[in-house]
Scaffold this motif. Sequence first.
Motif, PDB file in Angstrom:
ATOM      1  N   THR A  16       2.754  64.998  30.137  1.00  0.00           N
ATOM      2  CA  THR A  16       3.014  63.918  30.985  1.00  0.00           C
ATOM      3  C   THR A  16       1.561  63.592  31.658  1.00  0.00           C
ATOM      4  O   THR A  16       1.209  62.547  31.857  1.00  0.00           O
ATOM      5  CB  THR A  16       4.277  64.209  31.867  1.00  0.00           C
ATOM      6  N   ALA A  86      10.012  61.634  28.457  1.00  0.00           N
ATOM      7  CA  ALA A  86       9.516  60.547  29.043  1.00  0.00           C
ATOM      8  C   ALA A  86       9.299  59.299  28.029  1.00  0.00           C
ATOM      9  O   ALA A  86       9.794  58.240  28.599  1.00  0.00           O
ATOM     10  CB  ALA A  86       8.023  60.865  29.687  1.00  0.00           C
ATOM     11  N   TRP A 113       7.178  59.173  36.170  1.00  0.00           N
ATOM     12  CA  TRP A 113       7.889  59.345  37.095  1.00  0.00           C
ATOM     13  C   TRP A 113       9.377  59.934  37.223  1.00  0.00           C
ATOM     14  O   TRP A 113       9.726  60.915  38.003  1.00  0.00           O
ATOM     15  CB  TRP A 113       7.830  57.994  38.057  1.00  0.00           C
ATOM     16  N   SER A 114      10.197  59.593  36.149  1.00  0.00           N
ATOM     17  CA  SER A 114      11.322  59.935  36.096  1.00  0.00           C
ATOM     18  C   SER A 114      11.506  61.619  35.612  1.00  0.00           C
ATOM     19  O   SER A 114      12.571  62.237  35.833  1.00  0.00           O
ATOM     20  CB  SER A 114      12.382  59.323  34.836  1.00  0.00           C
ATOM     21  N   GLU A 115      10.450  62.165  35.238  1.00  0.00           N
ATOM     22  CA  GLU A 115      10.446  63.542  34.805  1.00  0.00           C
ATOM     23  C   GLU A 115      10.197  64.258  36.001  1.00  0.00           C
ATOM     24  O   GLU A 115       8.954  64.924  36.111  1.00  0.00           O
ATOM     25  CB  GLU A 115       9.674  63.929  33.354  1.00  0.00           C
ATOM     26  N   ALA A 116      10.919  64.615  36.855  1.00  0.00           N
ATOM     27  CA  ALA A 116      10.661  65.067  38.338  1.00  0.00           C
ATOM     28  C   ALA A 116      10.000  66.515  38.077  1.00  0.00           C
ATOM     29  O   ALA A 116       9.274  66.779  39.052  1.00  0.00           O
ATOM     30  CB  ALA A 116      12.002  64.944  39.267  1.00  0.00           C
ATOM     31  N   SER A 118       8.049  67.402  35.841  1.00  0.00           N
ATOM     32  CA  SER A 118       6.604  67.461  35.055  1.00  0.00           C
ATOM     33  C   SER A 118       5.204  67.380  35.648  1.00  0.00           C
ATOM     34  O   SER A 118       5.281  66.949  36.788  1.00  0.00           O
ATOM     35  CB  SER A 118       6.862  66.234  33.930  1.00  0.00           C
ATOM     36  N   HIS A 121       4.600  63.739  36.776  1.00  0.00           N
ATOM     37  CA  HIS A 121       5.162  63.307  38.112  1.00  0.00           C
ATOM     38  C   HIS A 121       4.547  64.321  39.413  1.00  0.00           C
ATOM     39  O   HIS A 121       4.472  63.481  40.376  1.00  0.00           O
ATOM     40  CB  HIS A 121       6.541  63.969  38.039  1.00  0.00           C
ATOM     41  N   LYS A 122       4.235  65.644  39.315  1.00  0.00           N
ATOM     42  CA  LYS A 122       3.738  66.200  40.480  1.00  0.00           C
ATOM     43  C   LYS A 122       2.204  65.790  40.742  1.00  0.00           C
ATOM     44  O   LYS A 122       1.990  65.661  41.916  1.00  0.00           O
ATOM     45  CB  LYS A 122       3.586  67.799  40.061  1.00  0.00           C
ATOM     46  N   ASP A 131       9.080  57.604  45.406  1.00  0.00           N
ATOM     47  CA  ASP A 131      10.097  56.764  45.017  1.00  0.00           C
ATOM     48  C   ASP A 131      10.188  55.231  45.315  1.00  0.00           C
ATOM     49  O   ASP A 131      10.508  54.237  44.703  1.00  0.00           O
ATOM     50  CB  ASP A 131      11.629  57.200  45.342  1.00  0.00           C
TER      51      ASP A 131
END
Length: 149
Positions: A16, A86, A113-116, A118, A121-122, A131
């Motif tokens: 990601t 993702a 962003w949906s892959e918290a 990953s 996301h980080k 969010d």
Amino acid sequence: MSELEARKFRYPTTGTESLLMGILIEVCTRLTLIWSAGTGLVAKFLLANGITLFKLREECVKLLGQGERSFVSPMTPPLTEDAQRALDWAVDQKLKSGDGGEITTIDLLLSIWSEAESPGHKILAALGFNDDKAKELTSLSSEPGFVDG
């Protein structure tokens, strides 16, 4: 672009974080080419929120480190599980929307962003994405006449 970034970092897979770098390269390229004519919403949104390719690359190295110097990645580094999820999320969301259009950079950004858990996301979170910003981007993209490009 994501695969090229994974190879530059000598990562064995395209995760990601690489998808995110690919998105930023795409939007920055568009920004450079068509600034005077206007540019995509993602480019404006990311830059307005201080998220640049340089900062993203720095965060990527902080989180994942640099790949092995002696490692030569394959021509197409395979997707990680979170990157595949993702991409699947982006496709599912597009199908659910019923608009029949192409998957956009906004779809991809929101899917990362949906892959918290990953790396992508980080990294986004470390750069101030949250969010509320995801909701703002979703809201902007659903306005009448929206075009991502």
